[in-house]
Write a protein that holds these residues in place. Structure first.
Motif, PDB file in Angstrom:
ATOM      1  N   VAL A 173       0.675  -1.163  -0.210  1.00 56.78           N
ATOM      2  CA  VAL A 173      -0.004  -0.111  -0.016  1.00 56.78           C
ATOM      3  C   VAL A 173       1.480   1.250  -0.379  1.00 56.78           C
ATOM      4  O   VAL A 173       0.668   2.223  -1.277  1.00 56.78           O
ATOM      5  CB  VAL A 173      -1.262  -0.092   1.288  1.00 56.78           C
ATOM      6  N   SER A 174       1.725   1.008   0.739  1.00 58.74           N
ATOM      7  CA  SER A 174       2.616   2.765   0.859  1.00 58.74           C
ATOM      8  C   SER A 174       4.021   3.059   0.359  1.00 58.74           C
ATOM      9  O   SER A 174       4.303   3.713   0.279  1.00 58.74           O
ATOM     10  CB  SER A 174       3.184   2.655   2.486  1.00 58.74           C
ATOM     11  N   GLY A 175       3.669   1.464  -0.064  1.00 60.28           N
ATOM     12  CA  GLY A 175       5.332   1.383  -0.992  1.00 60.28           C
ATOM     13  C   GLY A 175       6.884   0.981   0.141  1.00 60.28           C
ATOM     14  O   GLY A 175       7.414   0.856  -0.299  1.00 60.28           O
ATOM     15  N   ARG A 176       6.511   0.996   1.335  1.00 59.08           N
ATOM     16  CA  ARG A 176       8.064   0.958   1.618  1.00 59.08           C
ATOM     17  C   ARG A 176       8.562  -0.073   2.093  1.00 59.08           C
ATOM     18  O   ARG A 176       7.920  -0.918   2.386  1.00 59.08           O
ATOM     19  CB  ARG A 176       6.964   1.279   3.749  1.00 59.08           C
ATOM     20  N   ILE A 177       9.359   0.640   2.596  1.00 60.27           N
ATOM     21  CA  ILE A 177      10.862  -1.321   2.236  1.00 60.27           C
ATOM     22  C   ILE A 177      11.418  -0.776   3.412  1.00 60.27           C
ATOM     23  O   ILE A 177      11.306  -0.368   4.431  1.00 60.27           O
ATOM     24  CB  ILE A 177      12.273  -0.959   1.376  1.00 60.27           C
ATOM     25  N   ALA A 178      11.342  -2.427   4.001  1.00 62.37           N
ATOM     26  CA  ALA A 178      11.812  -2.682   5.803  1.00 62.37           C
ATOM     27  C   ALA A 178      12.226  -3.677   5.594  1.00 62.37           C
ATOM     28  O   ALA A 178      12.290  -4.472   5.107  1.00 62.37           O
ATOM     29  CB  ALA A 178       9.745  -2.920   6.089  1.00 62.37           C
ATOM     30  N   ARG A 179      12.836  -3.645   7.117  1.00 63.86           N
ATOM     31  CA  ARG A 179      13.555  -4.994   7.272  1.00 63.86           C
ATOM     32  C   ARG A 179      13.548  -6.128   8.085  1.00 63.86           C
ATOM     33  O   ARG A 179      13.214  -5.336   9.237  1.00 63.86           O
ATOM     34  CB  ARG A 179      15.217  -4.301   7.683  1.00 63.86           C
ATOM     35  N   TRP A 180      13.502  -6.604   8.555  1.00 64.64           N
ATOM     36  CA  TRP A 180      12.826  -7.586   9.569  1.00 64.64           C
ATOM     37  C   TRP A 180      14.661  -9.112  10.110  1.00 64.64           C
ATOM     38  O   TRP A 180      14.243  -9.205   8.905  1.00 64.64           O
ATOM     39  CB  TRP A 180      12.451  -8.293   8.959  1.00 64.64           C
ATOM     40  N   ALA A 181      14.713  -8.524  10.853  1.00 63.87           N
ATOM     41  CA  ALA A 181      15.173  -9.550  11.310  1.00 63.87           C
ATOM     42  C   ALA A 181      14.714 -10.620  12.294  1.00 63.87           C
ATOM     43  O   ALA A 181      14.035 -10.061  13.263  1.00 63.87           O
ATOM     44  CB  ALA A 181      16.695  -9.168  12.545  1.00 63.87           C
ATOM     45  N   ALA A 182      15.335 -11.711  12.220  1.00 64.23           N
ATOM     46  CA  ALA A 182      14.536 -12.635  12.491  1.00 64.23           C
ATOM     47  C   ALA A 182      16.150 -14.234  13.374  1.00 64.23           C
ATOM     48  O   ALA A 182      17.290 -13.634  12.872  1.00 64.23           O
ATOM     49  CB  ALA A 182      13.835 -14.057  12.237  1.00 64.23           C
ATOM     50  N   ASP A 183      15.523 -15.045  14.138  1.00 58.43           N
ATOM     51  CA  ASP A 183      16.429 -16.168  14.088  1.00 58.43           C
ATOM     52  C   ASP A 183      16.105 -17.394  13.312  1.00 58.43           C
ATOM     53  O   ASP A 183      17.450 -18.404  12.585  1.00 58.43           O
ATOM     54  CB  ASP A 183      16.573 -17.054  15.813  1.00 58.43           C
ATOM     55  N   ALA A 184      15.145 -16.869  12.379  1.00 54.50           N
ATOM     56  CA  ALA A 184      15.258 -18.338  11.524  1.00 54.50           C
ATOM     57  C   ALA A 184      14.370 -17.542  10.241  1.00 54.50           C
ATOM     58  O   ALA A 184      13.386 -16.938  10.917  1.00 54.50           O
ATOM     59  CB  ALA A 184      14.738 -19.317  11.752  1.00 54.50           C
ATOM     60  N   VAL A 185      14.713 -18.389   9.108  1.00 54.95           N
ATOM     61  CA  VAL A 185      12.869 -17.767   8.182  1.00 54.95           C
ATOM     62  C   VAL A 185      12.094 -18.700   7.521  1.00 54.95           C
ATOM     63  O   VAL A 185      12.842 -19.808   7.632  1.00 54.95           O
ATOM     64  CB  VAL A 185      13.973 -17.215   7.194  1.00 54.95           C
ATOM     65  N   VAL A 186      11.494 -19.437   7.980  1.00 48.90           N
ATOM     66  CA  VAL A 186      10.424 -19.962   6.717  1.00 48.90           C
ATOM     67  C   VAL A 186       9.756 -19.851   5.828  1.00 48.90           C
ATOM     68  O   VAL A 186       9.230 -18.504   5.987  1.00 48.90           O
ATOM     69  CB  VAL A 186       9.216 -20.668   8.083  1.00 48.90           C
ATOM     70  N   LEU A 187       9.951 -19.938   4.541  1.00 52.73           N
ATOM     71  CA  LEU A 187       9.131 -19.754   3.189  1.00 52.73           C
ATOM     72  C   LEU A 187       8.292 -21.033   3.286  1.00 52.73           C
ATOM     73  O   LEU A 187       8.375 -22.039   2.946  1.00 52.73           O
ATOM     74  CB  LEU A 187      10.084 -19.553   1.994  1.00 52.73           C
ATOM     75  N   ALA A 188       6.918 -20.229   2.648  1.00 54.82           N
ATOM     76  CA  ALA A 188       5.949 -21.147   2.741  1.00 54.82           C
ATOM     77  C   ALA A 188       4.749 -20.440   1.409  1.00 54.82           C
ATOM     78  O   ALA A 188       3.688 -20.095   1.914  1.00 54.82           O
ATOM     79  CB  ALA A 188       5.201 -21.139   3.786  1.00 54.82           C
ATOM     80  N   THR A 189       5.879 -20.414   0.278  1.00 54.94           N
ATOM     81  CA  THR A 189       4.538 -19.500  -0.512  1.00 54.94           C
ATOM     82  C   THR A 189       4.668 -20.202  -2.130  1.00 54.94           C
ATOM     83  O   THR A 189       4.742 -18.848  -2.436  1.00 54.94           O
ATOM     84  CB  THR A 189       6.412 -18.744  -0.792  1.00 54.94           C
ATOM     85  N   GLY A 190       4.194 -21.370  -1.820  1.00 53.16           N
ATOM     86  CA  GLY A 190       3.686 -21.477  -2.861  1.00 53.16           C
ATOM     87  C   GLY A 190       4.445 -22.192  -4.265  1.00 53.16           C
ATOM     88  O   GLY A 190       5.712 -21.866  -3.904  1.00 53.16           O
ATOM     89  N   GLY A 191       3.964 -22.381  -5.401  1.00 53.89           N
ATOM     90  CA  GLY A 191       4.220 -22.759  -6.182  1.00 53.89           C
ATOM     91  C   GLY A 191       4.585 -21.887  -7.198  1.00 53.89           C
ATOM     92  O   GLY A 191       4.278 -20.236  -7.190  1.00 53.89           O
ATOM     93  N   TYR A 192       4.814 -22.812  -8.682  1.00 58.29           N
ATOM     94  CA  TYR A 192       5.773 -21.582  -9.398  1.00 58.29           C
ATOM     95  C   TYR A 192       4.860 -21.404 -10.837  1.00 58.29           C
ATOM     96  O   TYR A 192       5.276 -20.793 -11.891  1.00 58.29           O
ATOM     97  CB  TYR A 192       6.571 -21.575  -9.930  1.00 58.29           C
ATOM     98  N   GLY A 193       3.438 -21.767 -10.554  1.00 55.65           N
ATOM     99  CA  GLY A 193       2.876 -22.534 -11.664  1.00 55.65           C
ATOM    100  C   GLY A 193       2.144 -21.135 -13.011  1.00 55.65           C
ATOM    101  O   GLY A 193       2.053 -21.970 -14.256  1.00 55.65           O
ATOM    102  N   ASN A 194       2.490 -20.361 -12.492  1.00 59.19           N
ATOM    103  CA  ASN A 194       2.303 -19.208 -13.266  1.00 59.19           C
ATOM    104  C   ASN A 194       3.075 -18.848 -14.458  1.00 59.19           C
ATOM    105  O   ASN A 194       3.432 -17.850 -15.013  1.00 59.19           O
ATOM    106  CB  ASN A 194       2.355 -17.652 -12.314  1.00 59.19           C
ATOM    107  N   VAL A 195       4.327 -19.239 -13.820  1.00 60.44           N
ATOM    108  CA  VAL A 195       5.404 -19.631 -14.940  1.00 60.44           C
ATOM    109  C   VAL A 195       4.889 -19.486 -16.857  1.00 60.44           C
ATOM    110  O   VAL A 195       5.557 -19.157 -17.741  1.00 60.44           O
ATOM    111  CB  VAL A 195       6.398 -20.484 -14.459  1.00 60.44           C
ATOM    112  N   PHE A 196       3.734 -19.878 -16.865  1.00 54.74           N
ATOM    113  CA  PHE A 196       2.934 -20.626 -17.377  1.00 54.74           C
ATOM    114  C   PHE A 196       2.051 -18.951 -18.238  1.00 54.74           C
ATOM    115  O   PHE A 196       0.988 -19.947 -19.420  1.00 54.74           O
ATOM    116  CB  PHE A 196       2.445 -22.204 -17.674  1.00 54.74           C
ATOM    117  N   TYR A 197       1.866 -18.274 -17.760  1.00 56.91           N
ATOM    118  CA  TYR A 197       0.863 -17.291 -17.558  1.00 56.91           C
ATOM    119  C   TYR A 197      -0.648 -17.698 -17.059  1.00 56.91           C
ATOM    120  O   TYR A 197      -1.237 -17.846 -16.149  1.00 56.91           O
ATOM    121  CB  TYR A 197       0.913 -16.993 -18.474  1.00 56.91           C
ATOM    122  N   LEU A 198      -1.154 -19.071 -18.219  1.00 55.48           N
ATOM    123  CA  LEU A 198      -2.167 -19.347 -18.363  1.00 55.48           C
ATOM    124  C   LEU A 198      -2.245 -20.683 -17.317  1.00 55.48           C
ATOM    125  O   LEU A 198      -1.140 -21.472 -17.489  1.00 55.48           O
ATOM    126  CB  LEU A 198      -3.228 -19.638 -18.601  1.00 55.48           C
TER     127      LEU A 198
END
Lengths: 261, 638
Positions: B211-236
């Motif tokens: 919404v604001s375009g604000r770029i922010a930094r977040w520090a942590a002890d671990a990072v978990v990615l659960a960001t799904g798949g890349y099926g949209n590389v096929f556009y449709l």
């Protein structure tokens, strides 16, 4: 097909907005309403203008993200259909179509057709769940639940949280949304221990967020893309009343209790 | 090239996980409170992980790009979720679910992970029921099951055609509870744009507020990615419009290995493309294949309507080619067969890319009422989209990109080669091998989030030496600068073409040369075409507006820019895997009948790719796969 779209444009929540007219040509009847906005946006971008911001994601009527008031009706003219599933064959060639955002005090406009619906999330955070930690569940079949109860719970749980009910209500009430959540758990044995607190906490959260109360207009039911009936609001009122009449101990339980180790 | 260690614990497969758990390091409740974990994504895997980690006592920050965590695309899963409960007494067991999943994946998944998945499946159903997920029940009040996706037992739990939605709302409830308690900080409409690695460990992320375009930094002890798949590389694809590869791809650019990107699943039963304007494809549940018969006209370029084509001039090609499974053949096989008949000019519909899914026999046999009872909502949805009534004329369907088995490489702990970076759900590569079976994705997302990450992340945090790191560390400044530079570059091109037009063109290249069937020549051509398109993108794209506003064109431009790099990686992987297996069909490797020919001697490994620079060939690492508990077999559905 060719259409004139009158679209609400607003730069951000601080600036005033206004309706702006656009002509869109080359529309096929197989296109969805959102694909017409895509087409218009593509034309705008090529002209160096900023595209119209609108919320959308799954485009199959289940994520609840799309939120357009089309010709004055949330999600448009087709009953039990989200805007993303609305196709242009439902319109007449040459028609003028107005497109506006959800309008409610609890849904401030972010930009153009995009509104902030986090108020609905905060209502759920106040108690729209069964408090059960991961790992502590008994065997799933240990507790038989009649098919009727499970079906009723499902009917209520089908809510996609789009907020059309609020946008359609003259009071901008979220009663149908709250009632659906309360009814889902009220139908199930898992929901009983927190049943009355849940009704109180959700209704209080709804008030806090600036949603209005229900005065039985039934507009919510008419626009709900999942066909959730207003009878759930009666259930909510019953539970709320019962909870209000209970002793203070029940009423004053804070939204959630966590044991400190 | 190096050989990767999946860190699978020793011992018999049945006790690996339970024994391993006993040996894990524990962290006291008072110390857990001091540890911060970032979870990116709020679908089944992300929301269940964020909620479970918060219940354990960690401080959790959860991020999603949608306006609410409840909208993650897990919500759209229709069919169901598998579990080895054997409630139907039809001979199911953990071992059988394990075997079916390994076989369904065409023997390209890590055995120990799959076994653990099957083992955990039962607890998932218990957990979801306790949360009030309204699964279908029989009249005795017990849970109902159906058979699904090539399985011979009924092990699929479901909530009408909205299982994903109901499971996600369960997770969302658990997550909302923790947000209400102040244990999870939820950040919606925030997108991850870079991973911050400090001394070899994942220690934070850089985000942009949409919404604001604000770029922010977040520090942590671990990072978990659960960001799904890349099926949209096929556009449709059947994915939501916002699904993208950015989080995992940018982690890859920071050193995380990307495994088996060429394993992409094409789902056979989607509504065909109607025209150039099409923005996404809609799935029609696979369950329709239980009663619908799939056919095309015998003659190419047929112009008659379906009803006017006599029985003798119809080709029920799945029943003809696969008499044992018929219309229920697995997804990859059914998809390829449909493409084949359309390539022969026998496809139906305006664009000739479709096959009939015909219910007339079932309607005659069972009556309209009972078909409506089973599939009413799907028939309505079909009519909404196409304007055709499937009770009167056959549906038209065609395959579409649906799910991606590949993802960031993770070991048995679901940790990538970057320490402290854990990857869950569709975003990792681990459990489905070269092809995912129906009703297995929901199972994996929830297994990872509810029942695995809590243990393995605790074990990591309990044993890792973690230096004090905050957002003032140079690595954060460096990552933030690179994010800002990327955004500035997009805004400064100032060309004449829209972002979408590039995405559409990329999709055409990928579908043509790296879709349902692939060959070396086509893949090489695709690699060159993608490079050209990428250059063109950076010369001609137009991204209006500024960073400091709600700028949908800019968001999308960043995602498409990543797809334009990632697509090449996918093609490199497809080129290097010179065998056919599961959803990856190399035309050079087929039997005389046109079936996939696997090469276990040479390709029984996971390819994990290391980034070497945009446009340059990545470095391949291998994790050998051994199958000690199942016999390698040829998949046959004849």
């Amino acid at each position: 097909m060719k259409f004139t779209l009158c679209v609400w444009r607003q730069l951000n929540s601080d600036e005033p907005g206004s309706m702006v007219s656009y002509e869109v040509d080359g529309v096929s009847e197989d296109m969805s309403f959102l694909e017409v906005l895509d087409l218009l946006n593509e034309n705008l971008v090529v002209r160096g203008e900023e595209p119209i911001a609108f919320d959308h994601d799954c485009r199959e009527g289940i994520c609840g993200m799309c939120a357009l008031v089309i010709n004055g009706v949330p999600h448009g003219p087709e009953p039990v259909t989200t805007a993303c599933q609305l196709h242009m064959r439902k319109f007449t060639d040459g028609q003028t179509i107005t497109v506006e955002p959800w309008r409610a005090a609890a849904f401030p406009v972010i930009r153009d057709l995009v509104v902030d619906r986090r108020s609905l999330d905060r209502v759920i955070q106040a108690g729209g769940f069964v408090s059960v930690n991961t790992g502590s569940a008994p065997d799933a079949n240990a507790l038989p639940i009649s098919k009727d109860a499970a079906d009723r719970a499902f009917e209520a749980a089908a809510c996609i949280g789009c907020g059309a009910c609020v946008a359609a209500c003259p009071n901008a009430s979220a009663s149908l949304f709250v009632a659906a959540k309360v009814a889902q758990f009220a139908a199930l044995p898992q929901g009983q221990p927190e049943r009355l607190q849940r009704a109180i906490h959700l209704v209080e959260a709804m008030d806090r967020e600036g949603f209005g109360g229900c005065t039985n207009h039934y507009e919510c039911e008419a626009v709900c893309p999942k066909g959730i009936p207003v009878s759930f609001i009666a259930h909510l009122n019953r539970d709320f009343l019962k909870a209000a009449l209970m002793s203070r101990e029940v009423r004053d339980v804070p939204p959630a209790v966590e044991a400190e180790e | 090239m190096s050989i990767l260690d999946g860190k699978v614990p020793g011992g018999p497969i049945e006790t690996k996980w339970s024994n391993y758990r006993v040996d894990m390091k524990l962290i006291s409740p008072t110390n857990k409170r001091k540890l911060r974990v970032i979870v990116v994504g709020s679908g089944l895997a992300g929301a269940s992980a964020a909620a479970s980690l918060a219940e354990l006592g960690y401080q959790v920050d959860c991020f999603c790009f949608q306006d609410s965590p409840r909208r993650a695309h897990s919500v759209a899963a229709q069919g169901g979720i598998n579990a080895a409960k054997n409630y139907q007494n039809d001979g199911d067991s953990v071992r059988r679910l394990f075997y079916d999943t390994v076989k369904g994946g065409d023997f390209r998944a890590r055995e120990a992970n799959v076994y653990r998945l099957a083992e955990i499946s039962n607890s998932i159903i218990d957990q979801c029921v306790a949360q009030g997920v309204p699964f279908a029940r029989d009249y005795g009040g017990l849970l109902d099951n159906r058979s699904f996706g090539g399985a011979q037992v009924s092990r699929t739990f479901y909530a009408r055609g909205q299982t994903g939605q109901q499971l996600l709302l369960g997770c969302y409830g658990a997550l909302s509870r923790q947000i209400g308690l102040g244990k999870v900080q939820m950040h919606s409409r925030v997108e991850m744009l870079d991973l911050v690695v400090v001394e070899g460990k994942a220690r934070g992320i850089i985000t942009r507020h949409l919404v604001s375009g604000r770029i922010a930094r977040w520090a942590a002890d671990a990072v978990v990615l659960a960001t799904g798949g890349y099926g949209n590389v096929f556009y449709l694809s059947t994915n939501a419009m916002g699904c993208n590869v950015t989080a995992t791809y940018r982690a890859y650019k920071r050193g995380a290995y990307f495994a088996n990107p060429c394993f992409t699943q094409i789902h056979p039963t989607c509504i065909p493309v109607a025209g150039e304007h099409q923005s996404k494809l809609t799935l029609m549940s696979e369950s329709l294949r239980n009663d619908g018969r799939i056919w095309v006209p015998v003659q190419p370029d047929e112009t008659r309507a379906a009803a006017d084509i006599p029985e003798a001039e119809r080709d029920y090609f799945l029943e003809r080619k696969y008499p044992a499974f018929g219309n229920l053949a697995p997804r990859d096989i059914s998809s390829r067969a449909a493409k084949e008949v359309c390539d022969e000019g026998r496809g139906v519909g305006k664009l000739g890319r479709g096959v009939y899914l015909d219910f007339s026999d079932a309607l005659a046999r069972l009556g309209k009422g009972s078909i409506a009872g089973r599939y009413g909502n799907l028939f309505e949805m079909y009519e909404k989209i196409t304007g055709e009534n499937p009770y009167q004329r056959p549906m038209r369907i065609y395959p579409a990109s649906h799910y991606t088995m590949g993802g960031l490489w993770v070991d048995y702990n679901l940790m990538s080669n970057i320490e402290g970076l854990h990857v869950l759900g569709e975003a990792n590569f681990s459990d489905h091998g070269a092809n995912r079976l129906g009703a297995s994705a929901l199972m994996q997302g929830l297994a990872d989030g509810y029942f695995i990450i809590g243990d393995t992340l605790g074990n990591y945090l309990g044993s890792a030496e973690l230096a004090e790191v905050d957002i003032n560390h140079a690595a954060f400044a460096d990552a933030e600068n690179s994010v800002r530079a990327g955004i500035k570059r997009l805004l400064e091109v100032n060309g004449r073409r829209s972002v979408d037009s590039f995405h559409r063109e990329l999709g055409n290249i990928m579908w043509e040369y790296c879709g349902m069937s692939r060959n070396a020549q086509g893949l090489r051509k695709a690699i060159d075409l993608i490079a050209e398109l990428r250059e063109q993108f950076w010369r001609e794209v137009r991204v209006p507006g500024t960073n400091e506003s709600f700028n949908v064109a800019l968001e999308n431009a960043g995602r498409v820019a990543d797809f334009l790099e990632f697509a090449q990686l996918l093609c490199y992987d497809a080129l290097s895997r010179d065998e056919s297996c599961g959803a990856h069909f190399r035309e050079e490797h087929q039997t005389p009948e046109g079936e996939a020919e696997r090469n276990d001697e040479a390709f029984s490994y996971v390819s994990a790719w290391q980034f070497t620079g945009v446009g340059s060939e990545p470095i391949q690492h291998k994790e050998p796969l051994s199958f000690d508990n199942v016999a390698l077999a040829t998949r046959s559905y004849k």
